[in-house]
Write an enzyme that holds these catalytic residues in place. Structure first.
Site, PDB file in Angstrom:
ATOM      1  N   CYS A 183       0.797  -1.235   0.000  1.00 20.96           N
ATOM      2  CA  CYS A 183       0.000   0.000   0.000  1.00 20.96           C
ATOM      3  C   CYS A 183       0.826   1.281   0.000  1.00 20.96           C
ATOM      4  O   CYS A 183       0.678   2.131  -0.884  1.00 20.96           O
ATOM      5  CB  CYS A 183      -0.954   0.000   1.194  1.00 20.96           C
ATOM      6  SG  CYS A 183      -2.211  -1.293   1.121  1.00 20.96           S
ATOM      7  N   HIS A 243      -1.326   6.355   2.389  1.00 16.02           N
ATOM      8  CA  HIS A 243      -1.339   5.384   3.481  1.00 16.02           C
ATOM      9  C   HIS A 243      -1.103   6.148   4.779  1.00 16.02           C
ATOM     10  O   HIS A 243      -0.178   6.962   4.861  1.00 16.02           O
ATOM     11  CB  HIS A 243      -0.254   4.327   3.283  1.00 16.02           C
ATOM     12  CG  HIS A 243      -0.403   3.149   4.197  1.00 16.02           C
ATOM     13  ND1 HIS A 243       0.008   3.162   5.500  1.00 16.02           N
ATOM     14  CD2 HIS A 243      -0.955   1.921   3.993  1.00 16.02           C
ATOM     15  CE1 HIS A 243      -0.252   1.990   6.065  1.00 16.02           C
ATOM     16  NE2 HIS A 243      -0.842   1.232   5.174  1.00 16.02           N
TER      17      HIS A 243
END
Length: 565
Positions: free
Chosen positions: A123, A177
């Site tokens: 991510c 993120h």
């Protein structure tokens, strides 16, 4: 609205978009061919420098005339939607098991990129690469624990670029993120005009919110977690809250003369698979037993390429099922349940996407929809992401613009990458073109290591043979729990796998990596893979050791090394 002016042909607009001053002579000659095709005039006798002078004169005359006439147009709003861990499990991508009517309907008037790839199947590295237009090797981020502005350089982000050019920028849900990799602020205030919105129910994501199988007791840390909303904190879920906030924002900006850039990040289908229970009923479990024939690691796969899906194993509803480490396998029943829950999660966020779409003015909005990376559902007997395989790196990428109205999906089959999104959205908004990075681009605050897809949307053939470059780190040759070979921290990285995707092949090379200075040794090789997608789209048969493929293997190795630098 911004559009191709009637007296300014499409090839000229594209020329302007692609940085007249720095264009290569070879590309200029390609444009010369496009000019002749568009105008039906023989321009073969005009030299490249003369053509450049002619185009500059035309641009000057055109822009001067536009200014004199007081020509001004409103600018498009831009919406970017990111789904977490979404592989192309959509009907429009040919997945017959998918139930995604809203994304499929959206694709009817959109450009659908069939071969789009993430730069790393994790991510934080993927999102920072997407949002800065720079590759993980440039950002020096392969885990979750560094912020590029303080660690490498004060690079401009996609929303920041729009903000610098007069846009109001806003983030809903998971865009950057969260945590150290975005400075614990989602890069506010540099990227966003207001603090990023995070659903209040995010705080309960690791709380006892999952019903125990066959009972009403709520447990935490379950992988598969269909729920009744009335049992959940605040009787809702994070992605529902994010869409509600995005719609509130869109409505509040409806009468503003300032254009906006909105990024909406869905948490699903990322694990755990927590979604309203009714979506599970759309997917009979029997449909998922024969999803793939893979039950064991392919014998020709290098050990270093394997990801042991530690996050799946660690979930309370799976960790006591005696799945041997590192190769498994998972039972057929467990495998079918995971796939069923993944598809139900996708159907859930598709339903929410439909609600978002209903609130947008499609005549005034550029929309990009994408996944941050893929997710394996048992291919090669692997699960989750954390690899360099097609299923971990290939993502949906769908772009819709009022400038290019379509009545049906327009398939785009060239190789594209998520680093291409930044310059593409800039061009679709008709902002000053984003320069291409020179080399690593460390001395340039605003540049991209990707290409703009704007010429593709114009149906201009620039004669390029595009490739995608991705990578994944490992702490050693074998899968390990400590350090975690799925998610190694920078200090533990000893090997880097670089993968090249062409229109026909995937070639992957695992080499020595020195984390202290971010260098690599191309001669110290730990694994090599070659897959021919014309015959083996599942990447089941590693051809790297076969002598009849030596020539193509050596050529792809050279091409990979040249591309990585």
């Amino acid at each position: 609205m911004p559009a191709s002016p009637a007296n300014m042909p499409v090839w000229l607009i594209s020329f302007v978009q692609h940085k007249v001053a720095g264009i290569h002579i070879r590309r200029l000659l390609i444009f010369q061919t496009a000019v002749a095709k568009e105008s039906r005039v023989d321009m073969s006798h005009i030299s490249a420098p003369s053509l450049l002078q002619l185009l500059l004169l035309w641009i000057t005359l055109y822009t001067g005339a536009a200014a004199a006439s007081g020509q001004s147009t409103a600018r498009y709003n831009v919406v970017m939607v990111i789904f977490d861990d979404l592989r192309p499990a959509l009907g429009v991508y040919g997945d017959s098991l998918a139930r995604t009517p809203h994304l499929d309907a959206f694709a009817q008037g959109s450009n659908v990129f069939s071969h789009a790839y993430s730069q790393q199947a994790l991510c934080a590295p993927s999102r920072n690469s997407l949002l800065t237009g720079r590759r993980p090797d440039t950002l020096h981020l392969y885990d979750f624990y560094s912020y590029w502005r303080s660690f490498v350089g004060n690079f401009t982000t996609l929303p920041q670029y729009f903000q610098q050019h007069g846009y109001y920028t806003y983030s809903c849900g998971k865009v950057f993120h969260p945590g150290l990799s975005s400075n614990n602020t989602d890069d506010y205030p540099l990227s966003w005009s207001a603090p990023a919105f995070h659903p209040r129910t995010e705080q309960f994501m690791n709380s006892p919110v999952c019903p125990e199988h066959g009972g009403g007791v709520l447990r935490k840390n379950y992988l598969i977690c269909p729920v009744e909303l009335q049992t959940q904190p605040y009787k809702t879920l994070p992605d529902i809250e994010s869409v509600t906030e995005a719609l509130r924002f869109i409505d509040a900006r409806k009468h503003s003369r300032q254009p906006y850039f909105l990024a909406l990040g869905f948490h699903k289908p990322h694990i755990n698979f927590r979604f309203p229970r009714q979506f599970l009923g759309k997917f009979p479990l029997s449909h998922f037993y024969n999803y793939t024939e893979d039950v064991l690691k392919p014998p020709d796969m290098p050990d270093v390429a394997w990801n042991p899906y530690t996050d799946v194993r660690s979930r309370d509803d799976f960790k006591h099922r005696n799945i041997s480490f590192p190769y498994g396998p998972i039972s057929r029943q467990q495998a079918a349940q995971i796939r069923q829950a993944y598809y139900a999660s996708v159907a859930y966020v598709d339903d929410l996407f439909g609600k978002l779409l209903a609130g947008l003015d499609l005549e005034r909005t550029v929309i990009a929809v994408l996944g941050d990376h893929g997710w394996s559902l048992g291919e090669h007997a692997e699960w989750a992401k954390y690899s360099n395989f097609e299923v971990a790196l290939r993502v949906p990428l769908i772009i819709r613009s009022p400038e290019f109205p379509l009545s049906e999906p327009r398939g785009r089959h060239s190789i594209t990458e998520l680093v291409d999104v930044f310059p593409t959205l800039v061009d679709l908004a008709h902002l000053p073109p984003l320069p291409a990075c020179n080399g690593s681009g460390l001395e340039q605050l605003s540049c991209s290591q990707g290409k703009s897809l704007y010429p593709m949307l114009q149906d201009l053939d620039l004669g390029e043979d595009y490739v995608a470059i991705s990578q994944y780190p490992r702490p050693g040759m074998l899968p390990t729990k400590h350090p975690n070979s799925d998610k190694p921290k920078l200090r533990n990285i000893k090997i880097m796998g670089y993968t090249l995707r062409t229109s026909h092949y995937r070639y992957t090379l695992w080499v020595r990596f020195h984390a202290h200075n971010f260098s690599r040794d191309w001669h110290n090789i730990y694994g090599e893979e070659l897959y021919d997608h014309r015959l083996d789209s599942g990447e089941e048969f590693n051809l790297a050791a076969l002598p009849e493929f030596n020539s193509i293997r050596q050529h792809l190795r050279w091409r990979l090394i040249q591309a990585v630098g």
